[in-house]
Scaffold this motif. Structure first.
Motif, PDB file in Angstrom:
ATOM      1  N   LEU A   1       0.827  -1.203   0.000  1.00 54.20           N
ATOM      2  CA  LEU A   1       0.000   0.000   0.000  1.00 54.20           C
ATOM      3  C   LEU A   1       0.862   1.253   0.000  1.00 54.20           C
ATOM      4  N   VAL A   2       1.932   1.255   0.800  1.00 55.22           N
ATOM      5  CA  VAL A   2       2.829   2.418   0.818  1.00 55.22           C
ATOM      6  C   VAL A   2       3.494   2.593  -0.536  1.00 55.22           C
ATOM      7  N   LEU A   3       3.939   1.499  -1.141  1.00 54.12           N
ATOM      8  CA  LEU A   3       4.581   1.579  -2.455  1.00 54.12           C
ATOM      9  C   LEU A   3       3.604   2.079  -3.511  1.00 54.12           C
ATOM     10  N   ALA A   4       2.348   1.652  -3.447  1.00 52.79           N
ATOM     11  CA  ALA A   4       1.353   2.108  -4.406  1.00 52.79           C
ATOM     12  C   ALA A   4       1.089   3.601  -4.249  1.00 52.79           C
ATOM     13  N   LEU A   5       0.961   4.065  -3.026  1.00 51.94           N
ATOM     14  CA  LEU A   5       0.722   5.484  -2.799  1.00 51.94           C
ATOM     15  C   LEU A   5       1.903   6.333  -3.264  1.00 51.94           C
ATOM     16  N   LEU A   6       3.117   5.912  -2.932  1.00 51.52           N
ATOM     17  CA  LEU A   6       4.291   6.694  -3.323  1.00 51.52           C
ATOM     18  C   LEU A   6       4.480   6.680  -4.838  1.00 51.52           C
TER      19      LEU A   6
END
Length: 776
Positions: A321-326
């Motif tokens: 999720l963090v990678l997708a947002l960034l």
């Protein structure tokens, strides 16, 4: 060598920084009050009103106008509240001197003229301030209405749906290469060559990564130390290791980000390289937080049914999720989920939203497995699931702004909830460490906070309550700001909190109540610190008697509590005089029901100052016997020899019979009764008893008190009665000493052949009834 980090070097700079910020804020507040001019404010309101008539004004301008109107309203209200007492005073002086007539003295006539002019000027200024406040309030209300209408219009606007977006895919893909080249060629600052900029960024990145590698190697070599304290391996393994392992990535990205800020021209958020560096830095920090949050020290590890593979699954889903947002921020920019979705990059936006929604669904599905989350947080989880699903549907059918609003709200709410959970966890961990730790650092912190060593948990509970309340208030403010479409709710709440809420004829001001609580806590903290400071710096050099010092510090503590209550009530807007009158009226009736409490209170004061007993004394009160631990105003705490804490009302200690075994000295006398058989050598018995007493280490034999003495007391029914009288060093050990002396006496008597008789009687039969004599 341990890897060390000193903390004392930061104390003075932090204190100086806090003092400087406080002085700066005070000076700024004074300057704002002094610089307010109602005439200038009214002219500025006219200009803002003209801006409002522009039909092409955007939402950002509306918010700026509203914020400025609220600032003018606040300054004008402060101006009016300052001038009102002056106007009232001048009106009273004008009424006192009366009307001007021809038969008065010249000086009185001039005084009347001067007072009249001053009153006219003050009243005019007051009216101007009130006018400015009223106009600013109307303008702010108009802005609020327009913002709500605009936000509603934006959320209800429908753009291209999924079919229209797919039809435009070839045109959008053809446009990407040219736009990507423009994004990858940032504008440099003046007098900076591209080659120089490249080498600055590369060298800075390598330097930061190299420092991270060096620190990681130092951490892996040996134990970690904070000052002179070696950090426990558990803490180093589960807390510091995840952070240190990512230091090369974090420091390299941070150095690259700082170097880009020195060579690239703003706005930096539009530069893809800057976004990449910022995303790498955030990803490294997020990885550390995720690893820490699902590690063995996390509260999540205490959930029933959560296994190691579950924690690893949660870690993978969170990282995704963090990678997708960034990734979406790097490609589309930080405002891709803004209030007004543009028509550019619709395909990329759709892909980004789908990637983020998949990540959110994965995390929500993970927590649905466990009973603790499915039961306690069912409503929150279902609401989040519905919001994410609704945002997906809205995006597909063309309501891009509404989809952005829902998705942004879920993401920011989740981040806020995680931040609240994380900070509450750290507050709990720190409180438990401060309560249980015996390290010098913990002792210093407890001393600074004014937390006594014998009641740490209640003392720290007040700080925990304040911290938890502040965190929850901050979280609720974040939630309100995230889901408020017009951006005006926080200002409305602020106005309600500062100006008050009318309840009948009473106005409740939440800000004053919160300030009263904080001031009360601050005074209690200062009182606790003052008690420790007085004891260490002053009383310790005046008297060595612990009881006297406890009496003074106890009185200081209650005095500080009374001051804290009075000040807090005054700040909260409660009339202390009225409370005093009511308390006086109720004191007679309450006195009959609180006689015992008042009696104990007065008795506590008598004990503190007369001091017939002191902390540490060994006393007997009725059937209670033990050491005095603490004397408070209402009761005295006594620790028995069974380690039981008994609370004895002070009135029993003053009016009842109390035995203080160590009032003047710690010595005590024991009397051991010993009986020997008739015919024993009484001189030998006396010698043995006194010898046994002299050999015991607790018996005083050096002349400080009367030495051991054996006395022949009487001829008993079955024995010759002796009494051994001894003085011992510590009366609380009298039972142990009695037992040890009895053991020694029995041993010496056996060796000397002296018998200790037991009670017996001889029965002489004078006459047997006929036919019942023995043997017949």
């Amino acid at each position: 060598m341990p890897f060390r980090c000193s903390t004392s070097v930061f104390r003075l700079p932090l204190r100086l920084l806090a003092a400087a910020l406080l002085v700066l804020a005070t000076m700024q507040s004074i300057a704002q009050e002094a610089a307010f001019d109602p005439s200038v404010a009214n002219e500025e309101l006219d200009a803002l009103q003209l801006l409002l008539e522009n039909e092409e004004i955007i939402e950002v301008e509306l918010k700026r106008i509203r914020e400025r109107a609220l600032e003018i309203k606040s300054d004008a209200a402060a101006c009016a509240s300052t001038l009102q007492p002056q106007v009232d005073e001048l009106r009273s002086e004008r009424d006192l001197v009366g009307d001007i007539s021809d038969d008065v003295d010249v000086e009185i006539w001039e005084s009347r003229i001067e007072i009249g002019l001053e009153y006219a000027r003050a009243e005019a200024s007051l009216k101007n301030c009130e006018l400015a406040a009223s106009r600013a309030n109307r303008l702010a209300d108009a802005m609020e209405t327009l913002l709500k209408e605009l936000s509603t219009e934006l959320l209800a606007r429908r753009d291209d749906n999924i079919l229209a977006i797919l039809i435009q895919v070839p045109q959008e893909l053809a446009r990407w290469p040219a736009e990507a080249r423009d994004k990858l060629q940032p504008e440099l600052k003046e007098n900076i060559l591209p080659l120089v900029a490249t080498w600055v960024v590369v060298l800075a990145t390598l330097f930061g990564a190299g420092v991270g590698v060096y620190l990681r190697r130092q951490f892996r070599k040996g134990p970690v130390a904070l000052g002179d304290t070696i950090i426990r391996p558990t803490v180093a393994e589960y807390f510091l290791k995840p952070m240190v392992e990512r230091l090369p990535l974090d420091l390299g990205a941070l150095a690259a980000l700082l170097s880009m800020a020195t060579v690239f021209a703003p706005p930096l958020t539009e530069i893809v390289a800057v976004r990449v560096a910022a995303a790498l830095l955030i990803y490294g920090i997020a990885g550390f937080l995720i690893a820490w949050s699902v590690g063995p020290l996390s509260p999540l590890s205490r959930i029933d049914g959560l296994l190691l593979e579950h924690a690893q699954s949660l870690r993978r889903r969170s990282r995704y999720l963090v990678l997708a947002l960034l990734s979406t921020v790097v490609v589309l920019g930080p405002s891709w989920l803004g209030d007004d979705a543009t028509d550019e990059y619709q395909l990329a936006r759709l892909i980004a939203i789908l990637a983020v929604i998949i990540g959110l669904f994965a995390i929500l599905g993970f927590f649905a497995r466990f009973r603790e989350f499915s039961g306690r947080f069912r409503i929150v989880r279902v609401a989040a699931f519905l919001a994410v699903a609704t945002s997906l549907v809205a995006e597909l059918i063309g309501y891009h702004n509404f989809a952005s609003y829902l998705l942004r709200g879920v993401i920011l709410t989740s981040l806020g909830a995680y931040g609240l959970w994380f900070l509450l966890w750290q507050a709990e961990t720190f409180t438990e460490w401060l309560d249980a730790s015996e390290l010098p650092t913990a002792g210093v912190l407890r001393t600074v906070l004014g937390v006594p060593g014998d009641s740490r948990r209640p003392g720290l509970g007040l700080y925990r309550l304040i911290v938890d309340t502040a965190l929850w208030i901050g979280f609720l403010m974040v939630i309100v700001d995230v889901w408020d479409t017009s951006g005006t709710m926080l200002n409305e709440l602020y106005v309600q909190a500062t100006e008050g809420i009318a309840v009948g004829n009473i106005t409740i001001v939440p800000a004053d109540i919160i300030m009263a609580v904080l001031i009360f806590a601050a005074i209690i903290v200062i009182t606790g610190w003052a008690k420790g400071w007085i004891d260490r710096r002053w009383l310790k050099h005046i008297t060595r008697d612990r009881g006297s010092r406890d009496a003074v510090t106890t009185v200081v503590g209650y005095l500080g509590f009374v001051i804290a209550v009075i000040v807090a009530l005054s700040i909260a807007g409660i009339n202390v005089t009225g409370i005093t009158v009511v308390a006086g009226a109720l004191s007679v009736g309450i006195g009959f029901g609180m006689q015992s409490i008042a009696n104990n209170f007065v008795s506590g004061i008598i004990l503190l100052f007369e001091r017939p007993i002191k902390a540490g004394d060994f006393v007997t009160v009725g059937d209670v016997e033990g050491f005095v631990k603490r004397i408070s105003i209402r009761s005295t705490e006594i620790e028995t020899l069974d380690n039981q804490d008994m609370l004895v009302p002070n009135s029993e200690l003053v009016s009842g019979r109390v035995t203080n075994w160590v009032l003047h000295n710690p010595y005590g006398r024991l009397r051991l009764k010993v009986g020997v058989a008739y015919g024993s050598d009484i001189h030998k018995v006396k010698e043995i008893l006194e010898a046994v007493a002299h050999e015991h280490p607790e018996v005083i034999t050096d002349g400080r008190a009367t030495g051991p003495k054996a006395l022949f007391m009487e001829f008993g029914d079955s024995a010759l009665e002796f009494e051994l009288r001894v003085r011992i060093l510590r009366i609380p050990r009298r039972f142990d000493v009695t037992s040890e002396l009895n053991f020694a006496i029995d041993k010496q008597f056996r060796e000397a052949g002296i018998q200790i008789p037991f009670p017996q009687r001889d029965l002489h039969v004078i006459h047997w009834p006929d036919g019942q004599a023995p043997g017949k």
